[in-house]
Scaffold this active site. Structure first.
Site, PDB file in Angstrom:
ATOM      1  N   ASP A 418      -7.398  10.207  -2.470  1.00 36.62           N
ATOM      2  CA  ASP A 418      -6.673   9.763  -1.279  1.00 36.62           C
ATOM      3  C   ASP A 418      -7.578   8.845  -0.457  1.00 36.62           C
ATOM      4  OD1 ASP A 418      -4.611   9.567   0.545  1.00 36.62           O
ATOM      5  OD2 ASP A 418      -4.826  11.598   1.343  1.00 36.62           O
ATOM      6  N   GLU A 421      -8.017   3.032  -0.046  1.00 33.14           N
ATOM      7  CA  GLU A 421      -7.671   1.604   0.073  1.00 33.14           C
ATOM      8  C   GLU A 421      -8.901   0.687   0.256  1.00 33.14           C
ATOM      9  OE1 GLU A 421      -4.563   4.208   0.444  1.00 33.14           O
ATOM     10  OE2 GLU A 421      -6.178   4.087   1.916  1.00 33.14           O
ATOM     11  N   ASP A 503       2.480   8.213   2.756  1.00 33.02           N
ATOM     12  CA  ASP A 503       2.984   9.034   3.857  1.00 33.02           C
ATOM     13  C   ASP A 503       4.372   8.579   4.309  1.00 33.02           C
ATOM     14  OD1 ASP A 503       0.559  10.270   3.647  1.00 33.02           O
ATOM     15  OD2 ASP A 503      -0.343   9.219   5.342  1.00 33.02           O
TER      16      ASP A 503
END
Length: 821
Positions: A418, A421, A503
């Site tokens: 997670d 990015e 999300d």
């Protein structure tokens, strides 16, 4: 820098698979990778950029070199390459493409051009105060290359990876730059967590694709400025793209995944049901969850551990009080048929004082990204000050993979990547709400031999982290298939990880959006995808959760997940009625596993998506081109969910051919528009004529053996289907240790014939019953098995199916069904 173009052709060369053209400014190279793929490269410099060690595409010479015929006139150069016919203008090098039937596609509207990169106009997210041209590193990052191509007629444009909005992206500007986007994921949102600079264009008779081979910031203007023009823009000082001449959608995806890697083969458990939350806070809560699932007889294979299982958000640790005995906990879960997946973020807590070895060893060995001044780059995320591994270096990826050893020894089955990015906050998490503060684009990355900057590697950060994780798991546990889940990714991620869409929110709009979003991911090469069932932000109504879990049954990755501070979202959290709907949906997921697992084997070999848009299987039917709210799951199942509150009816379009309502067995002939009744608990589901649909018995976990296999047969002319089974965990299937069975189905006037061929492969199956459910409008008048008349078969009036069964012996069997209309 002023806008420039190549000018006039000075000379050209032909060297086997490639033709290279030298212009007044720059050079253009066309490389032919087999008969269906052509790589087009242009640089305004004297030489092309060197190949990177982390390149997501295989080298050109991995493909056969086709025979090329090159000819020229005063104005043009023509290349015939079997299926493809290319004409280049000697004034600027504009390219015209057509197939051997003369159908044009992907033709340039004008010559390539280049100029100074426009950081402000790009909307590229940078650090506050960095929105000046000086934020871009010196060198190729400061040059922007542009190319315009013609859009033919009513061509529809699909793919582009992870996007909001509907299925056809024509009329949009689409940017490729990974980021942690703003809450809401609304229609206006452009960038999301992943970057997939690939698209597929489709019109009746022809599908073609394009992969922009650039990890720099890039953008597609898909008819947004001018309806008939596609514009490709990329930073990095070079234009490099591949054209795929399908000519079908399936062939385009096959070609893309030949180039960027076939999808990994998941373990069977990963196709089961996953339950997650930010966060389940301690070992007793995890044990209680497992107990609830088993007592309520709701199947589950995986519980996910979010960031609070860690000690102070330190990667590769367990909280000493909340999870004092992780090995014991995971062993207890495993005894109940439940595996554990733990989250790992790239931000390593900058902690040199508590004995935390990951930070200390990583700094000592220079595994973390450093600033231009060669000091560690520090950014904020969950553990406050954090260090970030330089995954562009092979040694760092190997080191990172080894860090998972303790988790695997404790019994962790899979890893969830997670925040990769990478997401970086503007203040410590401990101080409360924060905004994004991206890594400066000038930050160096890569080893000394191919040193570059974050401007080039940013889009690859999540991809390379997932690759490091996958390779690490494979090294540490060589006989077991790795399973990695990632939020951020780039084209080619299908080799290394599954993905979820980040999300989302508990909105009906996001339930609907999951259909085109996941279908677009499949078209872009990533088959194992899902969204957070029920939504991550906000709280779903009971009706919304029920409808979402009905649809989630068919997601390739089926996980319920929700955020901190939201209401509980376990299947029993919404009362007995919804619990029963959720139980039935998840049980049906487990019945579907023989079909889904066979699709996974096919995907591993061909790249074909599991969850795919209607046009994928019906590319010559324009009615399917904008049907974002119906999905094919493999070639056999058509799913048409309810996605508005209070609705129990919807329209369903059935393309050409024979179709059966799965629930009633009623037959239909397409093309047809139907009004379908869909009360809660009964999602509209249709089976394509000719299908062989293998369904298993309900199991509480994939650790339980398959004791019953039902083959649902839907006659329509002649058809065949091969389903595949193996141990579900190891790589033994690559050595032939699998069980593959082909069923041939034929419908003739007055008779349906079924031939089960002898099972192939050395894998030994658990003893089980095999049942044939032969769907037929009238009740059969007779049934024979291997030439012997049967009296013991049954008729299911509700599903309109004849049922016969025997102990599965893997031998050849012939069934004949007499029908009188």
């Amino acid at each position: 820098m002023a806008e420039a173009n190549p000018g006039i052709l000075q000379r050209w060369e032909h060297d086997g698979r490639a033709v290279e053209l030298f212009f007044e400014q720059g050079r253009l190279r066309l490389s032919f990778l087999g008969e269906h793929i052509v790589r087009v490269r242009f640089t305004p410099e004297e030489a092309f950029s060197p190949r990177r060690s982390w390149d997501v595409a295989v080298p050109d010479d991995a493909f056969p070199a086709p025979s090329l015929e090159v000819s020229e006139t005063n104005d043009t150069l023509t290349i015939d390459a079997g299926l493809l016919h290319l004409v280049l203008s000697k004034d600027g090098g504009a390219l015209s493409c057509s197939d051997k039937e003369g159908q044009p596609f992907a033709s340039d509207e004008s010559a390539v051009s280049w100029d100074a990169a426009d950081l402000i106009g790009s909307g590229l997210q940078t650090r506050e105060g960095d929105r000046t041209p000086y934020a871009l590193p010196e060198g190729p990052a400061q040059t922007e290359v542009r190319l315009k191509k013609q859009i033919v007629g009513q061509e529809a444009y699909y793919g582009f990876g992870q996007r909001t909005g509907l299925l056809d992206r024509r009329g949009r500007k689409i940017t490729n730059w990974t980021m942690d986007p703003a809450w809401g994921h609304a229609r206006h949102l452009d960038n999301m967590y992943q970057a997939h600079p690939f698209f597929m264009a489709l019109r009746p008779g022809l599908a073609w694709g394009c992969f922009l081979h650039s990890s720099w910031y890039s953008q597609f203007d898909v008819g947004a400025t001018t309806w008939e023009t596609l514009e490709i823009i990329t930073h990095g000082g070079e234009l490099d793209y591949y054209l795929f001449y399908g000519p079908t959608p399936a062939e385009v995806v096959d070609q893309l995944t030949q180039l960027t890697g076939r999808p990994f083969m998941p373990p069977l458990w990963a196709l089961g049901y996953h339950q997650s939350r930010w966060s389940y806070m301690d070992a007793p809560e995890m044990r209680e969850l497992a107990r609830e699932f088993r007592e309520r007889e709701i199947p589950i294979d995986v519980l996910h551990f979010d960031i609070d299982y860690m000690h102070g958000y330190r990667d590769f640790t367990w909280h000493p009080e909340r999870f004092p005995d992780p090995a014991g906990l995971l062993a207890d879960l495993r005894e109940q048929g439940i595996r554990a997946v733990t989250i790992i973020d790239p931000g390593v807590k900058y902690d040199l004082h508590s004995g935390y070895p990951v930070a200390r060893e990583g700094l000592n060995q220079r595994m973390f990204i450093e600033t231009p001044e060669e000091i560690p780059f520090v950014g904020y995320c969950w553990p406050d000050a954090a260090l970030f591994p330089d995954f562009a270096q092979e040694k760092v990826r190997a080191w990172w993979g080894e860090q998972h050893k303790g988790h695997l020894e404790a019994g962790v089955a899979g890893i969830w990547n997670d925040m990769n990015e990478p997401a970086i906050f503007d203040r410590p998490f401990s101080e409360g709400f924060s905004k994004q503060k991206p890594m400066p684009l000038k930050t160096p990355q890569g080893n000394e031999e191919e040193r570059t900057t974050h401007a080039e590697t940013h889009n690859l950060y999540g991809y390379l982290m997932s690759r490091a994780t996958h390779e690490g798991l494979r090294h540490l546990r060589p006989e077991e298939r790795p399973w990695v889940l990632t939020r951020s990714a780039f084209t080619g991620i299908q080799q290394w990880a599954a993905g979820w869409m980040g999300d989302n929110s508990s909105w009906w709009e996001h339930l609907e959006m999951s259909l085109p979003q996941l279908a677009s991911m499949g078209v872009s090469g990533l088959p194992y995808v899902g969204v957070d069932i029920g939504g991550f932000f906000d709280n779903p109504s009971s009706e919304l959760f029920a409808r979402w879990v009905e649809l989630g049954t068919f997601y390739p990755f089926m996980r319920t997940h929700t955020g901190a501070g939201t209401t509980r979202q376990e299947p029993w959290s919404f009362g007995p009625e919804v619990e029963e709907i959720a139980r039935a949906a998840i049980q049906f997921r487990y019945r579907l596993l023989p079909y889904l697992y066979t699709l996974a084997h096919e995907t591993h070999l061909t790249g074909l998506p599991i969850f795919r848009p209607l046009f994928f299987d019906f590319p010559n039917d324009p009615t399917t081109y904008h049907r974002h709210d119906q999905i094919m799951v493999g070639p056999h199942l058509l799913v048409a969910p309810i996605y508005h509150p209070g609705n129990e009816y919807r329209m369903v379009y059935l393309p050409e051919g024979s179709w059966y309502d799965f629930w009633s067995g009623k037959g239909f002939t397409g093309p047809a528009q139907l009004t379908v009744h869909a009360p809660l608990g009964r999602i509209p589901l249709f089976v394509r004529g000719g299908a062989v649909l293998p369904l298993g018995n309900v199991r509480q976990s994939t650790m339980e053996p398959l004791t019953e296999l039902a083959l649902h047969l839907y006659p329509a002319g002649d058809s065949a289907w091969r389903w595949v089974e193996d141990d579900g965990l190891s790589f033994a299937f690559k050595r032939g240790e699998l069980a593959a069975t082909t069923v041939r189905l034929s419908e003739q006037p007055g008779e349906i014939s079924v031939c089960l061929e002898a099972r192939q492969g050395s894998f030994q199956l658990h003893p089980r019953t095999l049942a044939l459910h032969i769907h037929s409008a009238p009740r059969p008048t007779s049934i024979t098995l291997d030439g012997t008349a049967l009296d013991s078969w049954q008729w299911d009036e509700t599903r309109r199916a004849a049922i016969l069964s025997w102990q599965d012996d893997g031998a050849t069997h012939d069934v004949r069904v007499g029908i009188e209309f």
